[in-house]
Scaffold this active site. Structure first.
Site, PDB file in Angstrom:
ATOM      1  N   HIS A 178       1.011  -1.315  -0.080  1.00 55.01           N
ATOM      2  CA  HIS A 178       0.026  -0.118   0.091  1.00 55.01           C
ATOM      3  C   HIS A 178       0.810   1.435   0.185  1.00 55.01           C
ATOM      4  O   HIS A 178       1.721   1.363   0.838  1.00 55.01           O
ATOM      5  CB  HIS A 178      -1.049   0.020   1.115  1.00 55.01           C
ATOM      6  CG  HIS A 178      -1.925  -1.086   1.286  1.00 55.01           C
ATOM      7  ND1 HIS A 178      -2.513  -1.797   2.178  1.00 55.01           N
ATOM      8  CD2 HIS A 178      -2.634  -1.723   0.119  1.00 55.01           C
ATOM      9  CE1 HIS A 178      -3.483  -2.526   1.980  1.00 55.01           C
ATOM     10  NE2 HIS A 178      -3.562  -2.379   0.674  1.00 55.01           N
ATOM     11  N   GLU A 181       1.704   3.813   2.984  1.00 53.31           N
ATOM     12  CA  GLU A 181       2.252   3.296   4.346  1.00 53.31           C
ATOM     13  C   GLU A 181       3.654   3.356   4.287  1.00 53.31           C
ATOM     14  O   GLU A 181       4.587   2.236   4.278  1.00 53.31           O
ATOM     15  CB  GLU A 181       1.510   1.992   4.537  1.00 53.31           C
ATOM     16  CG  GLU A 181       0.223   2.100   4.503  1.00 53.31           C
ATOM     17  CD  GLU A 181      -0.463   0.522   4.566  1.00 53.31           C
ATOM     18  OE1 GLU A 181       0.126  -0.489   4.601  1.00 53.31           O
ATOM     19  OE2 GLU A 181      -1.709   0.576   4.258  1.00 53.31           O
ATOM     20  N   ARG A 234      -3.152   5.053  -2.294  1.00 52.77           N
ATOM     21  CA  ARG A 234      -2.724   3.622  -1.530  1.00 52.77           C
ATOM     22  C   ARG A 234      -2.446   2.693  -2.694  1.00 52.77           C
ATOM     23  O   ARG A 234      -1.727   1.628  -2.527  1.00 52.77           O
ATOM     24  CB  ARG A 234      -4.268   3.223  -0.792  1.00 52.77           C
ATOM     25  CG  ARG A 234      -4.257   1.959  -0.667  1.00 52.77           C
ATOM     26  CD  ARG A 234      -5.620   1.733   0.235  1.00 52.77           C
ATOM     27  NE  ARG A 234      -6.197   0.447   0.388  1.00 52.77           N
ATOM     28  CZ  ARG A 234      -5.891  -0.437   1.419  1.00 52.77           C
ATOM     29  NH1 ARG A 234      -5.550   0.192   2.627  1.00 52.77           N
ATOM     30  NH2 ARG A 234      -6.562  -1.625   1.249  1.00 52.77           N
ATOM     31  N   HIS A 305       2.485  -3.409   7.119  1.00 57.14           N
ATOM     32  CA  HIS A 305       1.635  -2.534   6.851  1.00 57.14           C
ATOM     33  C   HIS A 305       1.620  -1.465   7.879  1.00 57.14           C
ATOM     34  O   HIS A 305       2.132  -1.630   8.863  1.00 57.14           O
ATOM     35  CB  HIS A 305       0.119  -3.060   6.641  1.00 57.14           C
ATOM     36  CG  HIS A 305       0.122  -4.024   5.439  1.00 57.14           C
ATOM     37  ND1 HIS A 305      -0.795  -3.721   4.358  1.00 57.14           N
ATOM     38  CD2 HIS A 305       0.534  -5.153   5.288  1.00 57.14           C
ATOM     39  CE1 HIS A 305      -0.672  -4.640   3.541  1.00 57.14           C
ATOM     40  NE2 HIS A 305       0.014  -5.559   3.759  1.00 57.14           N
ATOM     41  N   GLU A 382       0.743  -4.630  11.234  1.00 57.03           N
ATOM     42  CA  GLU A 382       0.316  -3.394  11.201  1.00 57.03           C
ATOM     43  C   GLU A 382       0.887  -2.446  12.142  1.00 57.03           C
ATOM     44  O   GLU A 382       0.722  -2.725  13.331  1.00 57.03           O
ATOM     45  CB  GLU A 382      -1.361  -3.015  11.387  1.00 57.03           C
ATOM     46  CG  GLU A 382      -2.144  -4.080  10.178  1.00 57.03           C
ATOM     47  CD  GLU A 382      -2.336  -3.249   8.996  1.00 57.03           C
ATOM     48  OE1 GLU A 382      -1.928  -2.073   8.903  1.00 57.03           O
ATOM     49  OE2 GLU A 382      -3.102  -3.862   8.301  1.00 57.03           O
TER      50      GLU A 382
END
Length: 422
Positions: A178, A181, A234, A305, A382
Protein backbone atom coordinates in the site's frame (compact mmCIF):
# COMPACT_ATOMS: atom_id res chain seq x y z
CA UNK A 1 10.29 46.66 -14.72
CA UNK A 2 6.85 45.05 -14.84
CA UNK A 3 8.46 41.61 -15.30
CA UNK A 4 10.77 42.17 -12.34
CA UNK A 5 7.80 43.27 -10.23
CA UNK A 6 5.87 40.12 -11.18
CA UNK A 7 8.83 37.90 -10.33
CA UNK A 8 9.31 39.63 -6.98
CA UNK A 9 5.60 39.22 -6.23
CA UNK A 10 5.72 35.52 -7.08
CA UNK A 11 8.73 35.01 -4.81
CA UNK A 12 7.01 36.87 -1.98
CA UNK A 13 3.77 34.90 -2.36
CA UNK A 14 5.62 31.60 -2.49
CA UNK A 15 7.67 32.47 0.60
CA UNK A 16 4.49 33.40 2.43
CA UNK A 17 2.99 30.05 1.58
CA UNK A 18 0.12 31.66 -0.36
CA UNK A 19 0.96 29.92 -3.62
CA UNK A 20 0.84 26.16 -3.22
CA UNK A 21 2.60 23.46 -5.21
CA UNK A 22 -0.10 22.72 -7.79
CA UNK A 23 1.68 19.57 -8.94
CA UNK A 24 0.75 17.79 -5.71
CA UNK A 25 -2.62 16.91 -4.28
CA UNK A 26 -3.19 19.00 -1.17
CA UNK A 27 -5.22 18.19 1.93
CA UNK A 28 -5.66 21.62 3.51
CA UNK A 29 -8.24 21.42 6.30
CA UNK A 30 -9.11 17.80 5.57
CA UNK A 31 -9.96 16.14 8.86
CA UNK A 32 -9.72 12.57 10.13
CA UNK A 33 -12.36 11.25 12.52
CA UNK A 34 -12.56 8.04 14.50
CA UNK A 35 -16.18 6.91 14.49
CA UNK A 36 -17.82 4.46 16.85
CA UNK A 37 -20.35 2.29 15.04
CA UNK A 38 -23.26 0.72 16.94
CA UNK A 39 -25.22 -1.07 14.21
CA UNK A 40 -25.28 -2.23 10.60
CA UNK A 41 -27.24 0.78 9.40
CA UNK A 42 -24.62 3.20 10.72
CA UNK A 43 -21.86 1.10 9.14
CA UNK A 44 -23.65 1.00 5.78
CA UNK A 45 -24.00 4.80 5.81
CA UNK A 46 -20.28 5.37 6.45
CA UNK A 47 -19.16 2.72 3.97
CA UNK A 48 -21.41 4.29 1.34
CA UNK A 49 -19.99 7.80 1.71
CA UNK A 50 -16.51 6.22 1.80
CA UNK A 51 -16.99 5.35 -1.86
CA UNK A 52 -17.04 9.09 -2.67
CA UNK A 53 -13.25 9.06 -2.62
CA UNK A 54 -12.69 12.73 -3.46
CA UNK A 55 -14.87 13.83 -0.57
CA UNK A 56 -14.26 11.01 1.93
CA UNK A 57 -11.53 8.45 2.35
CA UNK A 58 -11.61 5.44 4.65
CA UNK A 59 -8.25 5.37 6.42
CA UNK A 60 -8.94 2.39 8.62
CA UNK A 61 -11.72 -0.03 7.80
CA UNK A 62 -14.30 -1.07 10.34
CA UNK A 63 -12.81 -2.97 13.27
CA UNK A 64 -15.46 -5.35 14.58
CA UNK A 65 -13.92 -5.64 18.03
CA UNK A 66 -13.54 -1.93 18.77
CA UNK A 67 -16.50 -1.03 16.52
CA UNK A 68 -14.45 1.84 15.14
CA UNK A 69 -13.65 3.16 11.70
CA UNK A 70 -11.34 6.04 10.69
CA UNK A 71 -12.39 8.35 7.87
CA UNK A 72 -10.88 11.46 6.25
CA UNK A 73 -13.35 14.20 5.36
CA UNK A 74 -12.83 17.03 2.87
CA UNK A 75 -13.50 20.58 4.17
CA UNK A 76 -16.40 21.10 1.77
CA UNK A 77 -18.20 18.09 3.26
CA UNK A 78 -17.72 18.89 6.94
CA UNK A 79 -21.15 20.41 7.57
CA UNK A 80 -22.91 17.63 5.68
CA UNK A 81 -20.79 15.04 7.49
CA UNK A 82 -21.67 16.46 10.91
CA UNK A 83 -25.36 16.44 10.00
CA UNK A 84 -25.03 12.85 8.82
CA UNK A 85 -23.43 11.81 12.11
CA UNK A 86 -26.10 13.59 14.12
CA UNK A 87 -28.98 12.16 12.09
CA UNK A 88 -27.61 8.62 12.42
CA UNK A 89 -26.54 9.05 16.05
CA UNK A 90 -22.89 8.17 15.28
CA UNK A 91 -20.34 9.30 17.87
CA UNK A 92 -17.02 10.67 16.64
CA UNK A 93 -13.59 11.75 17.83
CA UNK A 94 -11.46 14.22 15.88
CA UNK A 95 -8.03 12.63 15.35
CA UNK A 96 -6.40 14.98 12.84
CA UNK A 97 -7.65 18.56 12.39
CA UNK A 98 -5.63 19.40 9.28
CA UNK A 99 -4.13 16.55 7.24
CA UNK A 100 -1.95 18.91 5.19
CA UNK A 101 -0.29 20.24 8.34
CA UNK A 102 0.65 16.66 9.25
CA UNK A 103 2.05 16.13 5.74
CA UNK A 104 4.05 19.37 5.91
CA UNK A 105 5.43 18.45 9.34
CA UNK A 106 6.44 15.04 7.99
CA UNK A 107 8.64 16.75 5.40
CA UNK A 108 10.29 19.18 7.84
CA UNK A 109 13.18 17.23 9.34
CA UNK A 110 15.99 19.66 10.25
CA UNK A 111 18.00 16.92 11.97
CA UNK A 112 17.49 14.42 9.18
CA UNK A 113 20.36 12.65 7.51
CA UNK A 114 21.80 14.61 4.63
CA UNK A 115 24.93 12.96 3.27
CA UNK A 116 24.06 9.40 4.19
CA UNK A 117 20.94 7.26 4.12
CA UNK A 118 19.40 6.95 7.54
CA UNK A 119 16.15 6.59 9.45
CA UNK A 120 15.20 10.07 10.60
CA UNK A 121 13.25 10.90 7.45
CA UNK A 122 11.32 9.18 4.66
CA UNK A 123 12.95 8.51 1.32
CA UNK A 124 11.66 8.36 -2.23
CA UNK A 125 11.89 5.27 -4.42
CA UNK A 126 15.00 6.44 -6.29
CA UNK A 127 16.85 7.06 -3.02
CA UNK A 128 15.85 3.68 -1.59
CA UNK A 129 17.00 1.91 -4.75
CA UNK A 130 20.33 3.77 -4.72
CA UNK A 131 20.83 2.69 -1.10
CA UNK A 132 19.96 -0.88 -2.05
CA UNK A 133 22.64 -0.77 -4.74
CA UNK A 134 25.17 0.42 -2.16
CA UNK A 135 24.24 -2.41 0.21
CA UNK A 136 24.57 -5.00 -2.56
CA UNK A 137 28.00 -3.61 -3.46
CA UNK A 138 29.16 -3.40 0.16
CA UNK A 139 28.16 -6.98 1.10
CA UNK A 140 28.58 -9.05 -2.07
CA UNK A 141 29.38 -12.30 -0.27
CA UNK A 142 26.10 -12.48 1.69
CA UNK A 143 23.64 -10.46 -0.42
CA UNK A 144 22.15 -10.80 -3.85
CA UNK A 145 19.43 -8.96 -5.70
CA UNK A 146 16.28 -10.69 -6.87
CA UNK A 147 13.75 -9.34 -9.35
CA UNK A 148 10.08 -10.06 -8.79
CA UNK A 149 8.96 -8.53 -12.07
CA UNK A 150 7.75 -5.29 -13.60
CA UNK A 151 5.03 -2.90 -12.48
CA UNK A 152 2.30 -1.54 -14.74
CA UNK A 153 4.38 1.58 -15.44
CA UNK A 154 7.47 -0.49 -16.17
CA UNK A 155 9.37 -0.13 -12.92
CA UNK A 156 11.38 -3.05 -11.60
CA UNK A 157 10.15 -4.64 -8.36
CA UNK A 158 13.40 -5.39 -6.57
CA UNK A 159 14.30 -7.42 -3.53
CA UNK A 160 17.41 -8.39 -1.61
CA UNK A 161 18.33 -11.83 -0.33
CA UNK A 162 20.63 -12.06 2.68
CA UNK A 163 22.18 -15.48 3.19
CA UNK A 164 25.19 -16.40 5.31
CA UNK A 165 25.15 -20.12 4.60
CA UNK A 166 23.47 -22.68 2.40
CA UNK A 167 20.53 -24.64 3.74
CA UNK A 168 19.09 -21.94 5.99
CA UNK A 169 15.30 -21.82 6.29
CA UNK A 170 13.89 -18.81 4.47
CA UNK A 171 11.76 -15.88 5.62
CA UNK A 172 10.08 -13.65 3.03
CA UNK A 173 9.13 -10.03 3.78
CA UNK A 174 7.00 -7.93 1.43
CA UNK A 175 6.71 -4.23 2.25
CA UNK A 176 4.82 -1.18 0.99
CA UNK A 177 2.15 -3.00 -0.99
CA UNK A 178 0.00 0.00 0.00
CA UNK A 179 1.70 3.12 -1.31
CA UNK A 180 0.95 5.60 1.47
CA UNK A 181 2.26 3.35 4.25
CA UNK A 182 5.74 4.89 4.21
CA UNK A 183 6.74 3.54 7.62
CA UNK A 184 6.82 0.06 6.08
CA UNK A 185 9.66 0.64 3.62
CA UNK A 186 11.50 2.70 6.23
CA UNK A 187 11.26 -0.27 8.61
CA UNK A 188 12.24 -2.75 5.90
CA UNK A 189 15.43 -0.86 5.01
CA UNK A 190 16.32 -0.45 8.69
CA UNK A 191 15.79 -4.17 9.24
CA UNK A 192 18.02 -5.01 6.26
CA UNK A 193 20.72 -2.74 7.65
CA UNK A 194 20.50 -4.36 11.08
CA UNK A 195 20.82 -7.86 9.65
CA UNK A 196 24.05 -6.79 7.96
CA UNK A 197 25.63 -4.45 10.52
CA UNK A 198 24.31 -5.16 14.02
CA UNK A 199 26.77 -6.51 16.58
CA UNK A 200 23.99 -7.63 18.93
CA UNK A 201 24.33 -11.41 19.44
CA UNK A 202 20.62 -12.11 18.99
CA UNK A 203 20.39 -10.09 15.79
CA UNK A 204 23.56 -11.73 14.47
CA UNK A 205 21.99 -15.13 15.13
CA UNK A 206 18.89 -14.02 13.25
CA UNK A 207 21.02 -12.97 10.29
CA UNK A 208 23.32 -15.99 10.29
CA UNK A 209 20.76 -18.77 10.68
CA UNK A 210 18.01 -17.73 8.26
CA UNK A 211 17.83 -16.65 4.66
CA UNK A 212 16.03 -13.33 4.35
CA UNK A 213 14.16 -12.38 1.18
CA UNK A 214 13.02 -8.75 1.53
CA UNK A 215 11.19 -6.43 -0.89
CA UNK A 216 11.52 -2.89 0.54
CA UNK A 217 8.99 -1.34 -1.86
CA UNK A 218 6.56 -3.69 -3.59
CA UNK A 219 4.02 -1.22 -5.01
CA UNK A 220 6.66 0.83 -6.80
CA UNK A 221 4.27 2.81 -9.02
CA UNK A 222 1.95 3.75 -6.19
CA UNK A 223 4.84 4.59 -3.86
CA UNK A 224 6.38 6.92 -6.45
CA UNK A 225 2.99 8.55 -6.97
CA UNK A 226 2.50 9.00 -3.21
CA UNK A 227 5.74 11.00 -3.10
CA UNK A 228 5.39 12.98 -6.31
CA UNK A 229 1.65 13.59 -6.60
CA UNK A 230 -0.59 12.41 -3.77
CA UNK A 231 0.62 11.57 -0.27
CA UNK A 232 -2.58 9.65 0.46
CA UNK A 233 -2.40 7.34 -2.58
CA UNK A 234 -2.87 3.66 -1.67
CA UNK A 235 -3.45 1.56 -4.78
CA UNK A 236 -1.55 0.51 -7.89
CA UNK A 237 -1.56 2.77 -10.96
CA UNK A 238 -3.13 0.66 -13.70
CA UNK A 239 -6.06 2.45 -15.37
CA UNK A 240 -9.45 0.77 -15.45
CA UNK A 241 -10.97 -0.07 -18.82
CA UNK A 242 -14.47 1.24 -18.08
CA UNK A 243 -13.93 3.71 -15.24
CA UNK A 244 -11.92 6.88 -14.71
CA UNK A 245 -10.65 5.69 -11.33
CA UNK A 246 -7.07 4.41 -11.32
CA UNK A 247 -5.54 1.34 -9.73
CA UNK A 248 -6.55 -1.53 -7.50
CA UNK A 249 -5.71 -2.64 -4.00
CA UNK A 250 -2.87 -5.05 -4.73
CA UNK A 251 -3.47 -6.68 -1.36
CA UNK A 252 -6.96 -7.75 -2.43
CA UNK A 253 -5.83 -9.01 -5.85
CA UNK A 254 -4.47 -12.47 -4.99
CA UNK A 255 -6.41 -15.62 -5.84
CA UNK A 256 -7.39 -16.62 -2.32
CA UNK A 257 -11.13 -16.28 -1.66
CA UNK A 258 -10.93 -13.34 -4.04
CA UNK A 259 -13.83 -10.88 -3.63
CA UNK A 260 -15.75 -13.21 -1.32
CA UNK A 261 -17.66 -12.40 1.90
CA UNK A 262 -17.43 -8.63 1.28
CA UNK A 263 -13.69 -8.85 1.94
CA UNK A 264 -12.94 -6.39 -0.85
CA UNK A 265 -14.82 -4.09 -3.24
CA UNK A 266 -15.79 -4.47 -6.89
CA UNK A 267 -16.00 -0.69 -7.23
CA UNK A 268 -12.95 0.63 -9.14
CA UNK A 269 -13.08 3.85 -7.11
CA UNK A 270 -12.90 2.06 -3.76
CA UNK A 271 -9.64 1.92 -1.81
CA UNK A 272 -10.19 -1.85 -1.48
CA UNK A 273 -11.01 -2.50 -5.15
CA UNK A 274 -9.99 -6.10 -5.78
CA UNK A 275 -9.28 -5.65 -9.49
CA UNK A 276 -11.29 -7.11 -12.34
CA UNK A 277 -10.01 -10.59 -11.61
CA UNK A 278 -7.33 -12.26 -9.47
CA UNK A 279 -3.89 -11.23 -10.68
CA UNK A 280 -5.24 -8.40 -12.83
CA UNK A 281 -2.52 -6.19 -11.37
CA UNK A 282 0.86 -7.02 -12.93
CA UNK A 283 2.56 -6.55 -9.57
CA UNK A 284 0.42 -9.19 -7.82
CA UNK A 285 0.70 -11.53 -10.80
CA UNK A 286 4.50 -11.20 -10.78
CA UNK A 287 4.71 -11.91 -7.05
CA UNK A 288 2.57 -15.04 -7.41
CA UNK A 289 4.83 -16.34 -10.16
CA UNK A 290 8.00 -15.51 -8.24
CA UNK A 291 6.84 -17.03 -4.95
CA UNK A 292 5.63 -20.15 -6.72
CA UNK A 293 9.07 -20.53 -8.25
CA UNK A 294 10.93 -20.22 -4.91
CA UNK A 295 8.31 -21.73 -2.60
CA UNK A 296 10.65 -24.47 -1.40
CA UNK A 297 13.05 -21.80 -0.11
CA UNK A 298 10.64 -20.06 2.28
CA UNK A 299 8.97 -21.17 5.51
CA UNK A 300 7.57 -17.90 6.87
CA UNK A 301 5.86 -15.03 5.04
CA UNK A 302 5.43 -11.55 6.52
CA UNK A 303 3.76 -8.46 5.05
CA UNK A 304 4.52 -4.98 6.45
CA UNK A 305 1.59 -2.53 6.76
CA UNK A 306 0.32 0.43 8.77
CA UNK A 307 -1.53 1.37 10.87
CA UNK A 308 -3.32 0.08 13.99
CA UNK A 309 -0.76 -2.03 15.91
CA UNK A 310 -1.86 -5.53 14.96
CA UNK A 311 -0.21 -8.85 14.17
CA UNK A 312 -2.73 -10.50 11.86
CA UNK A 313 -2.75 -14.10 10.69
CA UNK A 314 -4.98 -16.22 8.41
CA UNK A 315 -7.80 -16.51 7.84
CA UNK A 316 -8.93 -13.23 6.36
CA UNK A 317 -11.99 -14.58 4.59
CA UNK A 318 -13.94 -15.79 7.64
CA UNK A 319 -14.07 -15.45 11.40
CA UNK A 320 -16.06 -18.67 11.66
CA UNK A 321 -13.12 -20.92 10.83
CA UNK A 322 -9.48 -21.01 11.91
CA UNK A 323 -6.39 -22.82 10.64
CA UNK A 324 -5.57 -26.21 12.15
CA UNK A 325 -2.44 -24.75 13.76
CA UNK A 326 -4.20 -21.63 15.05
CA UNK A 327 -3.13 -22.26 18.66
CA UNK A 328 0.50 -22.22 17.54
CA UNK A 329 -0.15 -19.09 15.48
CA UNK A 330 -1.60 -17.39 18.57
CA UNK A 331 1.31 -18.55 20.74
CA UNK A 332 3.75 -16.97 18.29
CA UNK A 333 1.60 -13.83 18.16
CA UNK A 334 1.62 -13.52 21.93
CA UNK A 335 5.42 -13.78 22.01
CA UNK A 336 5.63 -11.00 19.41
CA UNK A 337 3.19 -8.71 21.23
CA UNK A 338 4.64 -9.33 24.70
CA UNK A 339 8.17 -8.54 23.52
CA UNK A 340 7.06 -5.22 22.05
CA UNK A 341 4.98 -4.19 25.04
CA UNK A 342 7.96 -4.91 27.35
CA UNK A 343 9.97 -2.11 25.72
CA UNK A 344 9.94 1.30 27.44
CA UNK A 345 7.46 2.62 24.84
CA UNK A 346 4.84 0.18 26.14
CA UNK A 347 3.24 -0.16 22.71
CA UNK A 348 0.36 -2.64 22.69
CA UNK A 349 -0.25 -4.94 19.71
CA UNK A 350 -3.35 -7.07 19.24
CA UNK A 351 -2.91 -10.45 17.55
CA UNK A 352 -5.09 -13.09 15.98
CA UNK A 353 -6.75 -13.91 12.67
CA UNK A 354 -7.46 -10.99 10.36
CA UNK A 355 -11.20 -11.63 10.16
CA UNK A 356 -11.59 -12.21 13.89
CA UNK A 357 -9.40 -9.42 15.26
CA UNK A 358 -9.97 -6.77 12.60
CA UNK A 359 -12.21 -7.33 9.56
CA UNK A 360 -12.86 -9.70 6.67
CA UNK A 361 -10.20 -9.15 3.99
CA UNK A 362 -9.91 -11.43 0.98
CA UNK A 363 -7.35 -11.84 -1.75
CA UNK A 364 -4.43 -10.84 0.48
CA UNK A 365 -0.83 -11.91 -0.11
CA UNK A 366 -0.45 -13.56 3.30
CA UNK A 367 -3.61 -15.62 2.89
CA UNK A 368 -2.61 -16.62 -0.63
CA UNK A 369 0.77 -17.88 0.59
CA UNK A 370 -0.90 -19.69 3.50
CA UNK A 371 -3.73 -21.24 1.51
CA UNK A 372 -2.18 -21.82 -1.90
CA UNK A 373 1.50 -22.48 -1.11
CA UNK A 374 0.75 -24.32 2.12
CA UNK A 375 3.04 -22.23 4.32
CA UNK A 376 1.90 -22.58 7.92
CA UNK A 377 3.25 -19.33 9.34
CA UNK A 378 2.24 -16.02 7.79
CA UNK A 379 1.52 -12.64 9.34
CA UNK A 380 0.56 -9.10 8.44
CA UNK A 381 2.18 -6.56 10.76
CA UNK A 382 0.20 -3.33 11.09
CA UNK A 383 2.64 -0.80 12.56
CA UNK A 384 2.09 2.31 14.69
CA UNK A 385 -0.10 4.12 15.58
CA UNK A 386 -3.75 3.94 16.67
CA UNK A 387 -4.87 6.88 14.55
CA UNK A 388 -3.44 10.05 16.06
CA UNK A 389 -1.12 10.29 13.04
CA UNK A 390 -2.32 7.30 11.03
CA UNK A 391 -0.45 6.95 7.74
CA UNK A 392 1.49 10.17 8.36
CA UNK A 393 3.63 8.80 11.18
CA UNK A 394 6.23 11.47 12.14
CA UNK A 395 9.81 10.63 11.14
CA UNK A 396 10.84 10.85 14.81
CA UNK A 397 8.87 7.63 15.33
CA UNK A 398 10.68 5.63 12.64
CA UNK A 399 13.44 4.38 14.95
CA UNK A 400 11.11 3.52 17.87
CA UNK A 401 8.88 1.61 15.45
CA UNK A 402 11.92 -0.22 14.08
CA UNK A 403 13.11 -1.11 17.57
CA UNK A 404 9.70 -2.62 18.24
CA UNK A 405 9.89 -4.53 14.99
CA UNK A 406 13.24 -6.05 15.90
CA UNK A 407 12.29 -7.30 19.36
CA UNK A 408 9.01 -8.54 17.93
CA UNK A 409 10.74 -10.40 15.11
CA UNK A 410 13.30 -11.93 17.46
CA UNK A 411 10.48 -13.30 19.62
CA UNK A 412 8.39 -14.36 16.62
CA UNK A 413 11.21 -16.30 14.96
CA UNK A 414 12.38 -17.86 18.23
CA UNK A 415 8.88 -19.11 19.05
CA UNK A 416 8.30 -20.26 15.45
CA UNK A 417 11.49 -22.32 15.65
CA UNK A 418 10.61 -23.66 19.10
CA UNK A 419 7.28 -24.92 17.74
CA UNK A 420 9.00 -26.72 14.87
CA UNK A 421 8.15 -24.54 11.88
CA UNK A 422 11.76 -23.47 11.20
Amino acid sequence: MRLLWLLATLVALTSAGILKDSSKERYDNFRVYKLTIQNKIQLAVIEKIGELTKKYNIWKEYDERSRQIDIMVSPGELNHFQELLKFNNISSELMIENVQERIDEEQVTPTADSATFGWTKYYELEEIEAWLDEILNAYPSVTEEFIVGKSYEGRTIRGIKISHKAGNPGIFIESNIHAREWITSASATWFINQLLTSEDADVRSLADNYDWHIIPVFNVDGFEYSHKKDRMWRKTRQPHATNACIGADANRNFDSYWLQNNGASNNPCSETFAGDNPGSEPEAKALVEYLTKIQDQISVYISFHSYGQYLLSPYGHTKEEFPENYNDILTIGKAFADAIEALPYGTVYQYGSTADVLYVATGTSVDWVFNELGKKIGYTIEYRDKGRYGFILPPVQIIPNCEELMVGMLALIEKTKELGYL
